[in-house]
Motif scaffolding. Structure first.
Motif, PDB file in Angstrom:
ATOM      1  N   ARG A  19     -43.552  53.820  11.042  1.00  0.00           N
ATOM      2  CA  ARG A  19     -43.913  52.525  10.489  1.00  0.00           C
ATOM      3  C   ARG A  19     -45.383  52.543  10.128  1.00  0.00           C
ATOM      4  O   ARG A  19     -46.240  52.696  10.996  1.00  0.00           O
ATOM      5  CB  ARG A  19     -43.656  51.414  11.506  1.00  0.00           C
ATOM      6  CG  ARG A  19     -43.834  50.000  10.938  1.00  0.00           C
ATOM      7  CD  ARG A  19     -43.929  48.991  12.041  1.00  0.00           C
ATOM      8  NE  ARG A  19     -43.721  47.628  11.584  1.00  0.00           N
ATOM      9  CZ  ARG A  19     -44.116  46.548  12.256  1.00  0.00           C
ATOM     10  NH1 ARG A  19     -44.730  46.682  13.417  1.00  0.00           N
ATOM     11  NH2 ARG A  19     -43.871  45.346  11.784  1.00  0.00           N
ATOM     12  N   LEU A  20     -45.642  52.403   8.837  1.00  0.00           N
ATOM     13  CA  LEU A  20     -47.021  52.330   8.356  1.00  0.00           C
ATOM     14  C   LEU A  20     -47.475  50.879   8.323  1.00  0.00           C
ATOM     15  O   LEU A  20     -46.690  49.978   8.038  1.00  0.00           O
ATOM     16  CB  LEU A  20     -47.127  52.929   6.962  1.00  0.00           C
ATOM     17  CG  LEU A  20     -46.615  54.360   6.782  1.00  0.00           C
ATOM     18  CD1 LEU A  20     -46.898  54.830   5.350  1.00  0.00           C
ATOM     19  CD2 LEU A  20     -47.236  55.301   7.788  1.00  0.00           C
ATOM     20  N   SER A  21     -48.748  50.698   8.628  1.00  0.00           N
ATOM     21  CA  SER A  21     -49.361  49.381   8.546  1.00  0.00           C
ATOM     22  C   SER A  21     -50.565  49.452   7.621  1.00  0.00           C
ATOM     23  O   SER A  21     -51.220  50.494   7.518  1.00  0.00           O
ATOM     24  CB  SER A  21     -49.814  48.900   9.927  1.00  0.00           C
ATOM     25  OG  SER A  21     -48.731  48.775  10.816  1.00  0.00           O
ATOM     26  N   CYS A  22     -50.856  48.357   6.989  1.00  0.00           N
ATOM     27  CA  CYS A  22     -52.033  48.259   6.135  1.00  0.00           C
ATOM     28  C   CYS A  22     -52.690  46.910   6.420  1.00  0.00           C
ATOM     29  O   CYS A  22     -52.122  45.858   6.102  1.00  0.00           O
ATOM     30  CB  CYS A  22     -51.635  48.369   4.677  1.00  0.00           C
ATOM     31  SG  CYS A  22     -52.991  48.070   3.516  1.00  0.00           S
ATOM     32  N   ALA A  23     -53.845  46.969   7.059  1.00  0.00           N
ATOM     33  CA  ALA A  23     -54.563  45.757   7.414  1.00  0.00           C
ATOM     34  C   ALA A  23     -55.588  45.429   6.335  1.00  0.00           C
ATOM     35  O   ALA A  23     -56.336  46.303   5.892  1.00  0.00           O
ATOM     36  CB  ALA A  23     -55.266  45.948   8.753  1.00  0.00           C
ATOM     37  N   ALA A  24     -55.598  44.172   5.931  1.00  0.00           N
ATOM     38  CA  ALA A  24     -56.494  43.729   4.867  1.00  0.00           C
ATOM     39  C   ALA A  24     -57.565  42.808   5.411  1.00  0.00           C
ATOM     40  O   ALA A  24     -57.309  41.981   6.296  1.00  0.00           O
ATOM     41  CB  ALA A  24     -55.691  43.011   3.789  1.00  0.00           C
ATOM     42  N   SER A  25     -58.757  42.949   4.875  1.00  0.00           N
ATOM     43  CA  SER A  25     -59.833  42.044   5.227  1.00  0.00           C
ATOM     44  C   SER A  25     -59.797  40.842   4.296  1.00  0.00           C
ATOM     45  O   SER A  25     -59.120  40.857   3.270  1.00  0.00           O
ATOM     46  CB  SER A  25     -61.179  42.752   5.099  1.00  0.00           C
ATOM     47  OG  SER A  25     -61.403  43.093   3.749  1.00  0.00           O
ATOM     48  N   GLY A  26     -60.529  39.829   4.639  1.00  0.00           N
ATOM     49  CA  GLY A  26     -60.628  38.673   3.761  1.00  0.00           C
ATOM     50  C   GLY A  26     -59.580  37.618   4.042  1.00  0.00           C
ATOM     51  O   GLY A  26     -58.574  37.874   4.709  1.00  0.00           O
ATOM     52  N   ARG A  27     -59.808  36.444   3.487  1.00  0.00           N
ATOM     53  CA  ARG A  27     -58.934  35.309   3.747  1.00  0.00           C
ATOM     54  C   ARG A  27     -57.966  35.030   2.605  1.00  0.00           C
ATOM     55  O   ARG A  27     -57.267  34.046   2.626  1.00  0.00           O
ATOM     56  CB  ARG A  27     -59.788  34.070   4.003  1.00  0.00           C
ATOM     57  CG  ARG A  27     -60.608  34.151   5.278  1.00  0.00           C
ATOM     58  CD  ARG A  27     -61.496  32.936   5.444  1.00  0.00           C
ATOM     59  NE  ARG A  27     -62.571  32.911   4.463  1.00  0.00           N
ATOM     60  CZ  ARG A  27     -63.472  31.952   4.365  1.00  0.00           C
ATOM     61  NH1 ARG A  27     -63.395  30.901   5.167  1.00  0.00           N
ATOM     62  NH2 ARG A  27     -64.426  32.007   3.458  1.00  0.00           N
ATOM     63  N   THR A  28     -57.916  35.943   1.616  1.00  0.00           N
ATOM     64  CA  THR A  28     -57.065  35.686   0.459  1.00  0.00           C
ATOM     65  C   THR A  28     -55.910  36.674   0.364  1.00  0.00           C
ATOM     66  O   THR A  28     -55.354  36.881  -0.701  1.00  0.00           O
ATOM     67  CB  THR A  28     -57.903  35.755  -0.829  1.00  0.00           C
ATOM     68  OG1 THR A  28     -58.494  37.048  -0.925  1.00  0.00           O
ATOM     69  CG2 THR A  28     -58.964  34.683  -0.829  1.00  0.00           C
ATOM     70  N   PHE A  29     -55.543  37.277   1.483  1.00  0.00           N
ATOM     71  CA  PHE A  29     -54.488  38.297   1.481  1.00  0.00           C
ATOM     72  C   PHE A  29     -53.216  37.776   0.845  1.00  0.00           C
ATOM     73  O   PHE A  29     -52.556  38.483   0.084  1.00  0.00           O
ATOM     74  CB  PHE A  29     -54.217  38.732   2.926  1.00  0.00           C
ATOM     75  CG  PHE A  29     -53.086  39.707   3.067  1.00  0.00           C
ATOM     76  CD1 PHE A  29     -51.874  39.325   3.634  1.00  0.00           C
ATOM     77  CD2 PHE A  29     -53.234  41.021   2.654  1.00  0.00           C
ATOM     78  CE1 PHE A  29     -50.844  40.221   3.775  1.00  0.00           C
ATOM     79  CE2 PHE A  29     -52.195  41.931   2.791  1.00  0.00           C
ATOM     80  CZ  PHE A  29     -51.003  41.528   3.356  1.00  0.00           C
ATOM     81  N   SER A  30     -52.853  36.541   1.126  1.00  0.00           N
ATOM     82  CA  SER A  30     -51.595  35.992   0.635  1.00  0.00           C
ATOM     83  C   SER A  30     -51.588  35.798  -0.881  1.00  0.00           C
ATOM     84  O   SER A  30     -50.537  35.517  -1.467  1.00  0.00           O
ATOM     85  CB  SER A  30     -51.289  34.664   1.322  1.00  0.00           C
ATOM     86  OG  SER A  30     -52.315  33.731   1.061  1.00  0.00           O
TER      87      SER A  30
END
Length: 123
Positions: A19-30
């Motif tokens: 299972r790969l994960s990708c974490a994003a910074s910032g508050r506009t991910f959605s």
């Protein structure tokens, strides 16, 4: 702008799962369509899967349909790629990418990229 960091890669035997994960910074991910791409040694980067901003729409390349599942958790700013029944041909560096609403299967449609995580499937 968004920064992406992949994790979860590794060495697995054929038939196994990762299972790969990708974490994003910032508050506009959605607000971003998210995609997974991969690049095997000596080959061009290829599209693997994409998921819409809300997560209600997904699309896969034919070679992974029925084996891989893309999902996202907008509360955690994270997109996932569950990979089952892995094959040696799945060996590659896997990248996540963030793009606009109409980002689909071409890498040029995505504006932001992670550094990649290596997946190696042994036979």
């Amino acid at each position: 702008q968004v920064q992406l960091v992949e994790s979860g890669g590794g060495l697995v035997q054929a038939g196994g799962s990762l299972r790969l994960s990708c974490a994003a910074s910032g508050r506009t991910f959605s607000s971003y369509t998210m995609g997974w791409f991969r690049q095997a040694p000596g080959k061009e980067r290829e599209f693997v899967a994409r998921i819409s901003r809300s997560g209600d729409s997904t699309y896969y390349t034919d070679s992974v349909k029925g084996r891989f599942t893309i999902s996202r958790d907008n509360a955690k700013n994270t997109v996932y790629l569950q990979m089952n029944s892995l094959k040696p041909d799945d060996t590659a560096v896997y990248y996540c990418a963030a793009g606009g609403t109409y980002s689909y299967t071409r890498g040029s449609q995505y504006a932001y990229w992670g550094q990649g995580t290596q997946v190696t499937v042994s036979s």
